[in-house]
Motif scaffolding. Structure first.
Motif, short mmCIF file in Angstrom:
data_model
loop_
_atom_site.label_atom_id
_atom_site.label_comp_id
_atom_site.label_asym_id
_atom_site.label_seq_id
_atom_site.Cartn_x
_atom_site.Cartn_y
_atom_site.Cartn_z
N SER A 180 0.83 -1.21 0.00
CA SER A 180 0.00 0.00 0.00
C SER A 180 0.86 1.25 0.00
CB SER A 180 -0.92 0.02 1.22
OG SER A 180 -1.92 -0.94 1.10
N ARG A 182 2.26 1.74 -3.51
CA ARG A 182 1.23 2.24 -4.42
C ARG A 182 0.88 3.69 -4.14
NH1 ARG A 182 -3.72 -1.31 -6.16
NH2 ARG A 182 -3.26 -0.10 -8.02
N SER A 183 0.70 4.02 -2.86
CA SER A 183 0.25 5.36 -2.52
C SER A 183 1.35 6.38 -2.77
CB SER A 183 -0.24 5.43 -1.07
OG SER A 183 0.86 5.43 -0.18
N CYS A 205 1.12 7.91 -5.95
CA CYS A 205 0.00 8.86 -6.12
C CYS A 205 0.29 10.19 -5.44
CB CYS A 205 -1.29 8.28 -5.53
SG CYS A 205 -1.87 6.79 -6.32
N LYS A 206 1.43 10.33 -4.80
CA LYS A 206 1.77 11.58 -4.11
C LYS A 206 1.75 12.75 -5.10
CE LYS A 206 3.04 11.11 0.36
NZ LYS A 206 4.41 10.89 0.80
N ARG A 207 1.06 13.80 -4.69
CA ARG A 207 0.89 14.94 -5.57
C ARG A 207 2.23 15.52 -6.03
NH1 ARG A 207 2.30 19.84 -4.32
NH2 ARG A 207 1.28 19.67 -2.29
N GLU A 208 3.19 15.63 -5.10
CA GLU A 208 4.50 16.20 -5.46
C GLU A 208 5.11 15.49 -6.66
OE1 GLU A 208 3.31 15.43 -2.14
OE2 GLU A 208 5.31 14.99 -1.37
N TYR A 241 2.93 15.86 -14.67
CA TYR A 241 1.91 16.46 -15.53
C TYR A 241 2.38 17.81 -16.04
CZ TYR A 241 -1.73 13.06 -14.47
OH TYR A 241 -2.47 11.92 -14.38
N PHE A 245 -8.38 12.72 -10.72
CA PHE A 245 -8.00 13.37 -11.97
C PHE A 245 -8.79 12.78 -13.13
CE2 PHE A 245 -5.23 15.48 -14.90
CZ PHE A 245 -4.79 16.56 -14.17
N ILE A 254 -4.54 21.69 -12.67
CA ILE A 254 -3.25 21.44 -12.00
C ILE A 254 -3.01 22.46 -10.89
CG2 ILE A 254 -0.76 21.60 -12.38
CD1 ILE A 254 -1.29 20.02 -15.01
N MET A 291 -4.78 21.25 -7.96
CA MET A 291 -4.12 20.05 -7.43
C MET A 291 -3.09 20.36 -6.35
SD MET A 291 -3.34 17.61 -10.70
CE MET A 291 -1.66 17.31 -10.16
N ASP A 292 -2.52 21.55 -6.43
CA ASP A 292 -1.41 21.87 -5.53
C ASP A 292 -1.78 21.86 -4.05
OD1 ASP A 292 0.35 21.93 -7.57
OD2 ASP A 292 0.52 24.11 -7.72
N TYR A 331 -3.52 19.55 -2.72
CA TYR A 331 -3.84 18.15 -2.38
C TYR A 331 -2.59 17.34 -2.04
CZ TYR A 331 -8.54 19.06 -4.05
OH TYR A 331 -9.81 19.57 -4.20
N ASP A 332 -2.83 16.25 -1.33
CA ASP A 332 -1.72 15.36 -0.95
C ASP A 332 -1.48 14.27 -2.01
OD1 ASP A 332 -1.30 16.43 1.79
OD2 ASP A 332 -3.36 15.75 2.04
N TYR A 333 -2.57 13.80 -2.61
CA TYR A 333 -2.47 12.70 -3.56
C TYR A 333 -3.27 13.02 -4.81
CZ TYR A 333 -0.82 9.94 0.42
OH TYR A 333 -0.12 9.47 1.50
N VAL A 334 -2.85 12.44 -5.91
CA VAL A 334 -3.60 12.54 -7.15
C VAL A 334 -3.84 11.12 -7.68
CG1 VAL A 334 -3.64 13.46 -9.49
CG2 VAL A 334 -2.47 14.73 -7.68
N VAL A 335 -5.11 10.82 -7.94
CA VAL A 335 -5.47 9.51 -8.47
C VAL A 335 -6.18 9.73 -9.80
CG1 VAL A 335 -6.97 7.50 -8.12
CG2 VAL A 335 -5.63 8.40 -6.21
N VAL A 336 -5.65 9.14 -10.85
CA VAL A 336 -6.30 9.26 -12.15
C VAL A 336 -7.45 8.27 -12.22
CG1 VAL A 336 -6.01 9.09 -14.65
CG2 VAL A 336 -4.16 9.99 -13.26
N LYS A 342 -6.34 2.33 -5.51
CA LYS A 342 -5.34 3.33 -5.14
C LYS A 342 -5.79 4.12 -3.91
CE LYS A 342 -3.07 3.97 -9.61
NZ LYS A 342 -2.98 4.80 -10.83
N SER A 374 -5.22 2.06 -0.95
CA SER A 374 -3.79 2.05 -0.58
C SER A 374 -3.43 3.32 0.17
CB SER A 374 -2.92 1.93 -1.84
OG SER A 374 -3.02 0.65 -2.38
N ILE A 375 -3.98 4.44 -0.26
CA ILE A 375 -3.71 5.70 0.42
C ILE A 375 -4.23 5.65 1.85
CG2 ILE A 375 -4.30 8.17 0.45
CD1 ILE A 375 -4.29 7.97 -2.71
#
Lengths: 204, 204
Positions: free
Chosen positions: A181, A184-185, A188-191, A197, B124, B157, B160-161, B163-168, B178, B181-182
């Motif tokens: 986990s 995977r997570s 997905c971290k935004r940073e 992107y 996303f 985008i 998005m800044d 946020y902690d995570y981005v999931v498509v 995902k 997992s987060i």
């Protein structure tokens, strides 16, 4: 998929916690992970292969690499050096593959200094869980024994502070699933993702 | 298990991205998550229940709560207020349960201000993936269309800044997995777990 760099994951924890067992079980489930190959000055044993079991180097070469900061960590053990070559790790990450490093706490702290962007996972011994229960439930242990265990626990907790995640190794399957986990997570971290992107958009 | 507080997860993203679908699929798989119950000034409809579908309050009460900062976020929609009461969220977290909030981007940014310790997940749209492919592959779209899409993507985008995570959200199953997992990995975060261990040890 976006052209993402791999992530270096460091699995560590006190000796005897079961790092090797968790790592093996993880690699059976997740074949995408690359295991970090160590460098050593010890002689190659029969059946071992350069670049598979270890990278075999002379003591002189190894010491030059130490001087040039080309190792993420190293240690001396019964007269030989063992270490993690930075170049192999970075090349693998640049191929978009995650690298997994299973290592003692002292080595992990060296990696933290040399590669702070790694993801550091502390495997916690299940005995602290038991210890905690004893403390909470005010069990039958003598006061001295509880104190000694608390002391050891405190030392472990100090080491934990350099880590990003803590996984209690109470059941192998649960621990492996938690590490999966985390892997995977982290992807997905935004940073990480936002940067990718943006890079793609800016490239236009 | 250690006596851990729950975590507030905020699932958000541009409208039409499929937040509701992902949230429903997630709740079918993970029955431990508690869905945040909103407060509203609209009248209760037949079959709806106080504290289940919504908390129903008068406009006066709602506006007093806005003044007293008792809402994590709120919005007005066709003459009625809708919002997330802080007290319900905090009481649920204190019970050790995770709270899940599915919400528009503007609301999520309000929650971020009022509850920065929440974990913010940006869903996303898969169309950016396609857009990206077009950009990368230098496809047959007109230059203007690509520019407009890039503009929209850039705006997303920017959001998005926070946020902690981005999931498509390309495939529901993958997106849900995902998010799961987060949720799991956030419970392994050292900041959370180490604090709990220390608290228990210090209590002795």
């Amino acid at each position: 998929m976006i052209d993402e760099k791999g992530i270096l994951f460091i699995l560590s924890g006190p000796s005897g916690v079961g790092k090797g067992t968790v790592r093996k079980a993880l690699f059976e489930k997740d074949t995408d992970l690359k295991y970090s190959i160590s460098m050593t000055t010890r002689t190659k044993r029969e059946g071992e292969q350069e670049g598979v079991d270890y990278f075999y180097r002379s003591k002189q070469t190894f010491e030059d690499m130490i001087k040039n900061n080309e190792l993420l960590e190293y240690a001396e053990y019964v007269g030989n050096y063992y270490g993690t070559p930075r170049e192999y790790v970075e090349a693998t990450l640049n191929e978009g593959k995650d690298v997994f490093l299973e290592i003692e706490v002292q080595g992990a702290l060296q990696v933290k200094k040399n590669f702070p962007e790694g993801v550091f996972i502390f495997l916690f011994p299940p005995s602290l869980e038991e210890l905690k229960n004893r403390i909470v439930n005010r069990g039958t242990e003598t006061e001295d024994l509880v104190k000694n265990r608390l002391l050891a626990a405190r030392e472990e907790i100090e080491m934990m502070d350099a880590y990003d995640y803590v996984v209690v190794n109470d059941k192998i399957d649960t621990a492996v699933s938690k590490v999966q986990s985390i892997v995977r997570s982290e992807h997905c971290k935004r940073e990480r993702v936002a940067k990718q992107y943006k890079k793609i958009l800016e490239a236009d």
